[in-house]
Design an enzyme around this catalytic site. Structure first.
Site, PDB file in Angstrom:
ATOM      1  N   HIS A  54       0.822  -1.090   0.056  1.00 20.90           N
ATOM      2  CA  HIS A  54       0.000  -0.050  -0.048  1.00 20.90           C
ATOM      3  C   HIS A  54       1.007   1.407   0.052  1.00 20.90           C
ATOM      4  CE1 HIS A  54      -3.874   1.969   1.796  1.00 20.90           C
ATOM      5  NE2 HIS A  54      -3.010   2.918   1.103  1.00 20.90           N
ATOM      6  N   HIS A  56       1.191   5.224  -2.104  1.00 22.00           N
ATOM      7  CA  HIS A  56       0.661   5.987  -2.906  1.00 22.00           C
ATOM      8  C   HIS A  56       1.860   6.910  -3.888  1.00 22.00           C
ATOM      9  CE1 HIS A  56      -3.373   5.781  -1.394  1.00 22.00           C
ATOM     10  NE2 HIS A  56      -2.785   5.443  -0.210  1.00 22.00           N
ATOM     11  N   ARG A  58       1.938   8.621  -6.506  1.00 19.75           N
ATOM     12  CA  ARG A  58       1.310   9.921  -7.033  1.00 19.75           C
ATOM     13  C   ARG A  58       1.816   9.888  -8.784  1.00 19.75           C
ATOM     14  NH1 ARG A  58      -2.138  10.495  -3.077  1.00 19.75           N
ATOM     15  NH2 ARG A  58      -1.124  11.507  -1.091  1.00 19.75           N
ATOM     16  N   ASN A  88      -5.397   6.666  -6.574  1.00 21.58           N
ATOM     17  CA  ASN A  88      -6.078   7.869  -6.636  1.00 21.58           C
ATOM     18  C   ASN A  88      -4.862   8.947  -6.744  1.00 21.58           C
ATOM     19  OD1 ASN A  88      -4.892   6.718  -4.147  1.00 21.58           O
ATOM     20  ND2 ASN A  88      -5.773   8.549  -2.877  1.00 21.58           N
ATOM     21  N   LYS A 136      -8.683  -1.082  -5.568  1.00 20.05           N
ATOM     22  CA  LYS A 136      -8.888  -0.598  -4.431  1.00 20.05           C
ATOM     23  C   LYS A 136     -10.152  -0.045  -4.330  1.00 20.05           C
ATOM     24  CE  LYS A 136      -7.611   1.608  -0.636  1.00 20.05           C
ATOM     25  NZ  LYS A 136      -6.623   2.798  -0.750  1.00 20.05           N
ATOM     26  N   HIS A 160     -10.349   0.179   1.857  1.00 22.81           N
ATOM     27  CA  HIS A 160     -10.087   1.286   2.906  1.00 22.81           C
ATOM     28  C   HIS A 160     -11.492   1.001   3.824  1.00 22.81           C
ATOM     29  CE1 HIS A 160      -9.311   5.728   3.872  1.00 22.81           C
ATOM     30  NE2 HIS A 160     -10.155   5.466   4.885  1.00 22.81           N
ATOM     31  N   HIS A 197      -4.801  -0.790   6.179  1.00 18.79           N
ATOM     32  CA  HIS A 197      -4.598   0.246   7.310  1.00 18.79           C
ATOM     33  C   HIS A 197      -5.665   0.247   8.594  1.00 18.79           C
ATOM     34  CE1 HIS A 197      -7.161   2.631   5.021  1.00 18.79           C
ATOM     35  NE2 HIS A 197      -6.367   3.127   4.363  1.00 18.79           N
ATOM     36  N   ASP A 259       1.369   2.874   3.616  1.00 16.36           N
ATOM     37  CA  ASP A 259       0.466   3.959   3.197  1.00 16.36           C
ATOM     38  C   ASP A 259       1.062   5.055   3.011  1.00 16.36           C
ATOM     39  OD1 ASP A 259      -1.977   4.968   2.569  1.00 16.36           O
ATOM     40  OD2 ASP A 259      -2.589   5.179   4.588  1.00 16.36           O
ATOM     41  N   HIS A 263       2.657  14.706  -0.031  1.00 16.24           N
ATOM     42  CA  HIS A 263       1.809  15.891  -0.319  1.00 16.24           C
ATOM     43  C   HIS A 263       2.918  16.770  -0.068  1.00 16.24           C
ATOM     44  CE1 HIS A 263      -2.166  14.385  -0.331  1.00 16.24           C
ATOM     45  NE2 HIS A 263      -1.849  14.016   0.904  1.00 16.24           N
TER      46      HIS A 263
END
Length: 390
Positions: A54, A56, A58, A88, A136, A160, A197, A259, A263
């Site tokens: 898991h 991200h 980006r 996502n 997901k 999730h 998670h 996870d 950002h």
């Protein structure tokens, strides 16, 4: 491709022993004596390559937060040799076009092995044929008609665990643990479901009771509540009592994931009410789990299950064990004291910065090539084990 021998202490067949491993992209032979091409220093231990189900990463239009080079370099630095990327991004990854774009980006730039998940899609028949690991399911998807069809797919479904109601109104609603637990009943009775998670021991135990696999994150164990944007994450950090109970689940869960949710600094500096949730500490997981071994909290057997064997089993791919014909992915560690910080990620501040660790990554080997050595990452080419470029 060059065939190499590596010699050192290794974990295989639930034992630590001195061995020689012969490999190119896959493990060819294991024996006790050889003339090594790579001789490891004393105090190192060869483990099966670690896997993170898991992350991200980006990329695409969110590359300003993290791109494939920075994210996968951070993975290799942290001992992770295979990562799973969530959908996502921008654009959202759930069509043939967006999946192709995401896979192409990883194929060109990834420094570790990789796989991607699709989001819930209306074009299931076509998407299901793509070289993806699975789907997901986000909280908002639990109200969608097409989710029922996705749940019937033979591929892995990762949930999730929060009910759609948790997304509405004040963020304090998300602090209700039953909003997390209740989400599991939406997918009750379906096969090949993984709960990601989990933030409390009730979710973990219900997941196992319902026949699902389940993971937890280090930050849900260690971070002390949500105090500011840096610690804001979904599902939210629980109180101290819940976190202590969750630590008991380290012997019940199937795996531990990062996870990793990066950002940009300017986004995390916004007011708490509007800043984006997410903690980015991809390189923390493996040293943390091995620190638990050093402290006698878990065994080395359990550690390898959590970071290597079990995620490979969940994915049903030839990783996670040092044995002939498996991919030659190794995480080579040392037990020594240091304090955590990121190195290659675009995220330079996390709530885990400065955490004292007793294990570090000496080297990673990915597809038979040195991916990192004592903190320096090299541009090896990762593969998608679900794809055609094996």
């Amino acid at each position: 491709m060059m065939i190499l021998w590596i010699m050192g202490k290794a974990y295989l067949s639930k034992e630590i022993r001195d061995v020689c491993i012969n490999f190119d992209r896959r493990i060819k032979e294991i024996k006790s004596i050889c003339k090594p091409d790579i001789a490891l220093p004393k105090g190192t231990l060869i483990l099966p390559g670690a896997i993170d189900l898991h992350t991200h990463i980006r990329g695409l239009k969110l590359a300003y937060k993290e791109d494939v080079v920075s994210g996968t370099s951070e993975a290799s630095y942290g001992g992770i040799t295979l990562i799973g990327d969530m959908p996502n991004s921008v654009p959202f990854v759930n069509t043939m076009e967006t999946i192709t774009a995401k896979l192409r980006e990883f194929e060109y730039y990834s420094r570790v092995d990789y796989f991607v998940y699709s989001g819930v899609t209306k074009d299931l028949k076509k998407v299901d044929k793509f070289p993806i690991a699975g789907y997901k399911i986000f909280p908002e998807d639990l109200e969608k008609e097409e989710t029922l069809e996705v749940l019937k797919s033979m591929k892995l479904k990762i949930l999730h665990p929060e009910v759609p109601l948790a997304l509405r109104g004040n963020r304090k609603l998300r602090l209700n643990i039953w909003y997390e637990i209740g989400a599991l009943y939406y997918v009750k009775g379906y096969q090949n479901v993984h709960i990601t998670h989990a933030t409390n021991i009730r979710t973990v135990r219900l997941a196992k009771e319902l026949g699902f696999t389940v993971d937890i994150t280090p930050h849900h164990l260690l971070v002390d509540r949500e105090k500011e944007c840096l610690t804001k994450v979904n599902p939210p950090i629980r109180d101290t009592n819940e976190r202590l109970w969750l630590l008991q689940a380290i012997n019940e869960v199937d795996t531990v994931v990062s996870d990793h949710a990066p950002h940009a600094s300017f986004e995390k500096q916004q007011p708490y009410e509007i800043c984006p949730p997410g903690i980015a500490a991809l390189s923390f997981t493996v040293p943390f789990i091995l620190t638990l071994v050093s402290k006698g909290i878990i065994s080395i057997d359990r550690a390898v299950e959590l970071i290597s064997t079990n995620p490979a089993r969940i994915l049903n791919i030839p990783y996670g064990e040092i044995k002939e014909n498996n991919y030659a992915n190794f995480t080579i560690i040392q037990f020594k004291d240091w304090r955590y910080s990121t190195k290659y990620s675009k995220v330079i501040e996390t709530p885990l910065d400065g955490f004292p660790l007793r294990a570090s990554i000496y080297m990673t080997i990915i597809q038979g090539k040195v991916g990192s050595l004592e903190g320096e990452v090299f541009p090896v080419k990762g593969i998608n084990p679900f794809g055609e470029n094996k």
